[in-house]
Design a protein around this motif. Structure first.
Motif, PDB file in Angstrom:
ATOM      1  N   ALA D 153       0.849  -1.197   0.000  1.00 10.31           N
ATOM      2  CA  ALA D 153       0.000   0.000   0.000  1.00 10.31           C
ATOM      3  C   ALA D 153       0.875   1.233   0.000  1.00 10.31           C
ATOM      4  O   ALA D 153       2.069   1.156   0.344  1.00 10.31           O
ATOM      5  N   TYR D 154       0.300   2.359  -0.383  1.00 10.80           N
ATOM      6  CA  TYR D 154       1.074   3.611  -0.469  1.00 10.80           C
ATOM      7  C   TYR D 154       0.117   4.777  -0.531  1.00 10.80           C
ATOM      8  O   TYR D 154      -1.064   4.621  -0.858  1.00 10.80           O
ATOM      9  N   VAL D 155       0.685   5.953  -0.246  1.00 12.84           N
ATOM     10  CA  VAL D 155      -0.120   7.172  -0.338  1.00 12.84           C
ATOM     11  C   VAL D 155      -0.227   7.572  -1.802  1.00 12.84           C
ATOM     12  O   VAL D 155       0.788   7.798  -2.467  1.00 12.84           O
ATOM     13  N   LYS D 156      -1.442   7.627  -2.273  1.00  5.96           N
ATOM     14  CA  LYS D 156      -1.709   7.936  -3.684  1.00  5.96           C
ATOM     15  C   LYS D 156      -2.028   9.416  -3.851  1.00  5.96           C
ATOM     16  O   LYS D 156      -1.733  10.013  -4.886  1.00  5.96           O
ATOM     17  N   GLN D 157      -2.632   9.998  -2.826  1.00  6.67           N
ATOM     18  CA  GLN D 157      -3.075  11.392  -2.929  1.00  6.67           C
ATOM     19  C   GLN D 157      -3.109  12.016  -1.536  1.00  6.67           C
ATOM     20  O   GLN D 157      -3.507  11.364  -0.572  1.00  6.67           O
ATOM     21  N   ILE D 158      -2.635  13.262  -1.456  1.00  6.46           N
ATOM     22  CA  ILE D 158      -2.804  14.058  -0.236  1.00  6.46           C
ATOM     23  C   ILE D 158      -3.481  15.348  -0.666  1.00  6.46           C
ATOM     24  O   ILE D 158      -2.948  16.091  -1.496  1.00  6.46           O
ATOM     25  N   ILE D 165       1.382   6.312  -9.890  1.00  6.52           N
ATOM     26  CA  ILE D 165       2.122   5.132  -9.433  1.00  6.52           C
ATOM     27  C   ILE D 165       1.568   3.904 -10.133  1.00  6.52           C
ATOM     28  O   ILE D 165       0.346   3.761 -10.246  1.00  6.52           O
ATOM     29  N   ASP D 166       2.436   3.032 -10.576  1.00  8.75           N
ATOM     30  CA  ASP D 166       1.986   1.811 -11.249  1.00  8.75           C
ATOM     31  C   ASP D 166       1.855   0.695 -10.217  1.00  8.75           C
ATOM     32  O   ASP D 166       2.864   0.203  -9.706  1.00  8.75           O
ATOM     33  N   ASP D 173      10.091  -1.122  -0.845  1.00 11.24           N
ATOM     34  CA  ASP D 173      11.247  -0.244  -0.643  1.00 11.24           C
ATOM     35  C   ASP D 173      10.948   1.168  -1.131  1.00 11.24           C
ATOM     36  O   ASP D 173      11.314   2.150  -0.480  1.00 11.24           O
ATOM     37  N   GLN D 174      10.314   1.263  -2.287  1.00 15.67           N
ATOM     38  CA  GLN D 174       9.946   2.591  -2.799  1.00 15.67           C
ATOM     39  C   GLN D 174       9.007   3.299  -1.824  1.00 15.67           C
ATOM     40  O   GLN D 174       9.141   4.491  -1.574  1.00 15.67           O
ATOM     41  N   GLU D 210      -3.760   3.835  -1.797  1.00 20.58           N
ATOM     42  CA  GLU D 210      -4.016   2.761  -2.771  1.00 20.58           C
ATOM     43  C   GLU D 210      -3.277   1.517  -2.292  1.00 20.58           C
ATOM     44  O   GLU D 210      -2.215   1.622  -1.678  1.00 20.58           O
ATOM     45  N   CYS D 211      -3.852   0.362  -2.548  1.00 17.10           N
ATOM     46  CA  CYS D 211      -3.217  -0.876  -2.110  1.00 17.10           C
ATOM     47  C   CYS D 211      -3.345  -1.921  -3.206  1.00 17.10           C
ATOM     48  O   CYS D 211      -4.412  -2.068  -3.817  1.00 17.10           O
TER      49      CYS D 211
END
Lengths: 359, 359, 359, 359
Positions: D153-158, D165-166, D173-174, D210-211
């Motif tokens: 998972a990662y932050v897609k939008q703030i 992001i793909d 790591d990214q 997004e995950c």
């Protein structure tokens, strides 16, 4: 799986006999119930080992800590977590049992099921697991008390010694008046002697716990799978060492005719629907009828004994085993609060369910 | 609430004795199990009224219709719905019972719980509810057969008549060889006579059904609340008219010492872990040990009898009642397939649970 | 598995699009709720195919039969079983689809999961499954009405056509005033044209359904996993063809600051706690705050279209498919009663749960 | 109620932000899974406050203790209890909030539901509750890894800052390369600046996580209520501060036609069934199709802010409130491991369910 019990008043227990500790999470407890750690501790002390000369000399203080769900002595409505640390661990007693399967114990079946097992102290099959049940039961009892419900269990029979006790009048004080928890003082004395004698021989004995719930409101229980007697049966048959369950007339009732067995109805002076007899044991069609709920639970003799027995190792080799460690020669006295707790959990759950569905 | 049973192999029954019909929805059934309506019908025919001179003369064909979940004789993995239409309804038999509470029946408790009740035929408390269980049990048996499991129940005792039967060898053919379903032919004859005589007197009798499950794999059941014996107890105690449950040594086991009671282990010629005796009844620590699972269920005498009894009306007036309608003088012969079904449902559920958790 | 929904007000649906029929069993319904087959039929008619020129021309009468649980127009508290027979089956339309996997449909995943599938009509993945939900929802609505709760859903958007509707004032009559169920008449007309045009091209379109629940009492929902918005999300995301869920400010709320987004409290003239704005959508911390609950559900364009598409067969061979059969070019108009039903089921369940735990 | 999640892999969380501690009991975990306290701690450290300059300066070490269920780094199959003690408690920060309801927070609804609430730290509504979820998620991830499943998972939008992001290639790591957990470095920098600036103003902001779950086997998920997307929606919508959920094309998909939206099938070089596009988000008909599962979750701006707001007291008096205490100006960076944990819990549960039903 299967460490959760109850539908609305729902408990989940955790913990092996050795390791960090054992405990319980109670979800669905009504808010604003007054309960203190001391009240819970009273029940845990009735359950704990080392409380008398006829229980195991393992001295487990079983001091409970409330981790959540209660603030200033009142329940919040959110999960109540209660933990008891493990102590007094003599794992060396279990070295031999790590490889030799104790007859009629859970060692072999755990290995078959999981391919791994917590050897020390019997792990999850240890009676320490019931600490969480008894703690939760203490809270369930408080909720039930608000509806007037009173639950009393006692030792009815040890081996061939059977006590004559009236479930309609027996009191907690009578039960607690002796260490075997049999409210018939003469019979209690004989039971205590027999337990000591048997324990001295490295052997063990079983018996029957009877439990009565009084002033249970009419209407608790469900018509089909969750009949009150079905949930009570499951509740107590999930306790370690149980082999049988009866409600009301039980197996003896199978020897009567319908005209003998049926509980005739009458209207009492206060206009309340009552039955003349109570062979139903307080439940008809799965639903409480307002009479006293009376159940009996058969406990087998403790499986772990010092007497030498034939068995096999976990690799199938024939050996003998004389169990070390400190074990109860008879679980009955300590089973009394366990049975009360399970009955309280079932009744409390059904009280909330009834309120939920029928208002 | 509480019309659902099972965790992975999960059934929900529905239906009153009068009205559109009764049935069951089975969710979680594995796909690709071969099962026909005929196979289900066989079990329903064992359960149905009017099958012999010792059951109620109500003639209910109980023809099942599969509504969903099976195509071309194979399960789809999606819910299987099975329905049996209600027929042969003589509601006029129930006019009197609409106001007079039958002793030891569910009339009064349903009224107390719900404030309403389906008067005709006992509504949901009717034994017709078990049609759905027996239909679902037929499918559970098919799944269990793939693992080699075999379930046989039989009448062990009627009132004081007790049969000597070896659960290790008894066959379904022996059970079905007579109408009382007791595989001891001499005892069966005496039982049939007693049932007829009692019925002729407008009275009823009860008894004990014993059930054995053979070739159950090791490892089924859970360590704590969902112990195999706990789930079996709940399953059969949810059947109408049950008053007691035993596994293995049961209540008799409470009179033995641990050294007498324990089942010593040995390794058999094929290298399999076995026990010399089977007082555990096939379950140790809540988990199957590969020995035969043996349980007993106490059924009370039928509550509805033609003999006159004292009771009250739903407004509290004292009256007498001599029940009309056609009722079994003894439920035991028809209870046999019900007990088998409940045992099959429990074992099937735990088989899938074990596969889910432990692979 | 997973054909059951709800904890106290619990429904189990069954049935494939072809075969005996589809339906629902509702367990835990409070007794003495007045409900007629006609009231249920009204909701089923809003859901059924063939109701207008913009839905599939399959003409399914979807006539419901109540099998149990309701006598003389009143619920008994026991399971309510409702069945709708399958009709108008043109299985030949599915011959090609038996081997060719429809893109974005459930054919391939069912085969992968179960190794078998009911080919005709999509089997369990058919929208016919929702009949049981809508029938159960009709009963849930009746229960909620007793607490003053009112639920209205409507088409908010079709493809790029978005209607401006005030959830605080919109009425069922406005929704039902046109066949697309968009209470903005001008927008509705454009939507109808677009659906017809798209259908004429053998293609399909999607959109958004908005739903408001008004007069919901404060206190429904649970603090953690069973937050009201979590259960609402699961409920509507379990409907076929859904791709997204929002409550209150939804995704748009992520572009505001806390000081802009927070709903300030005030006390209204009747002394009731209110919020000035309602970006929370009626739920704070998982629990209803008494404001209108407002959710939105994204429905993708119907997967089954007449336009030719590339796909593969169940043996992996590349082919093209132009679906036969009669399919909705847009599911939105018929999705409106489905969303209402799911919202009603969640709120009804939590109403009973709140009563059970907190009295 | 409602502190339990999952059907076979089942967790129960407990604990308020102040008091003895918070934690989780995991029931149904397969045996013999290798897991260490350190591996769990890694995930807890990703979740904990005070980990960077853009999270709350509350410094909670969140050190986990495994109480049961794991011996010598291997799971036993019995309940795993994990506890984290509460520390660094500055209850005085909450004195004012004891009487003033924080806008868009759970204070008022808890009071309405329970009639009592743990004032300090928000009690059960505190994000500390998610500690148990993240700990359980760490174990679920280990189980899923055995099947090759990978969750990122990662932050897609703030707020209005959206990263490209793909999901097919993004790595852990990214994600962990910067403190905002947005794998687009330039966008991450802008996000960090915006969070700091907003926090400095005593305000807060929200965004989208997004995950992606990769290498999920085909066949997970159930056809009806327990569709994979339904359970995922419930899972993440049960996290604090969530307002929306999407899978695959989500709300944007409602603006496409069916022929544009459908994912055409093809057979890849290894003979595996694949789709050309992935607007389905890895799930078709509720069941995983082997493509990447992609979901998005909307988080509102943190409700507790230092900026002065209008509100009322628990007795209805109009007041202003400028929250004290140390609160995250943006929950997104810490929400990333929470979303991963919830996705892991759902997939792990369905993995075991699929194995249980379909073998």
């Amino acid at each position: 799986m299967g460490s959760t019990f109850g539908h609305l008043f729902r408990i989940s227990t955790f913990g092996e006999s050795h390791g960090g500790g054992v405990g319980v999470v109670i979800d669905g407890c009504p808010p604003l119930i007054e309960i203190s750690a001391e009240e819970i501790q009273v029940e845990l002390d009735r359950r704990r080992p080392g409380q008398s000369k006829i229980t195991t000399p393992r001295n487990e203080a079983d001091h409970c800590e409330i981790l959540s769900g209660i603030v200033d002595g009142k329940t919040l409505g959110t999960p109540i977590a209660i933990m008891v640390r493990n102590k007094d661990q003599r794992s060396q007693d279990y070295t031999e049992m790590a490889v030799k399967y104790r007859p009629s114990h859970a060692d072999a079946t755990y290995d078959a099921k999981y391919g791994i097992r917590a050897v020390a102290g019997g792990g999850r099959s240890s009676a320490r697991e019931t600490i969480g049940r008894v703690a939760a039961g203490a809270i369930a009892k408080k909720i039930l008390q608000q509806s007037g419900v009173e639950i009393v269990a006692y030792v009815k029979q040890i081996k061939d010694l059977e006590a004559a006790i009236d479930p309609n009048t027996v009191t907690l004080d009578q039960v607690e008046s002796n260490i075997v928890r049999c409210p018939d003082p003469d019979c209690a004395e004989a039971m205590i002697d027999l337990i000591q004698k048997t324990g001295g021989q490295g052997d063990s004995i079983g018996g029957v716990v009877e439990c009565v719930a009084r002033q249970v409101p009419m209407g608790l229980g469900e018509p089909v799978f969750d009949k009150l007697e079905a949930d009570l049966a499951k509740a107590v048959m999930s306790l370690p060492a149980t082999k049988g369950f009866e409600i009301g007339s039980g197996f003896a009732g199978t020897r009567m005719t319908g005209s003998e067995h049926n509980d005739e109805f009458y209207t009492d002076e206060s206009g309340r629907l009552r039955t003349v007899t109570n062979r139903s044991g307080g439940v008809q069609g799965g639903i409480s009828n307002g009479e006293n709920i009376v159940i009996r639970v058969a406990f087998k003799p403790t499986a772990t004994i010092r007497k030498e027995q034939k068995t096999v190792t976990n690799t199938g080799e024939a050996v003998t085993l004389a169990a070390k460690g400190r074990h109860d020669p008879c679980v009955l006295p300590r089973a009394v609060p366990m049975v009360e707790a399970m009955v309280a959990l079932v009744l409390c759950d059904h009280l909330l369910r009834q309120r939920g569905q029928c208002g």
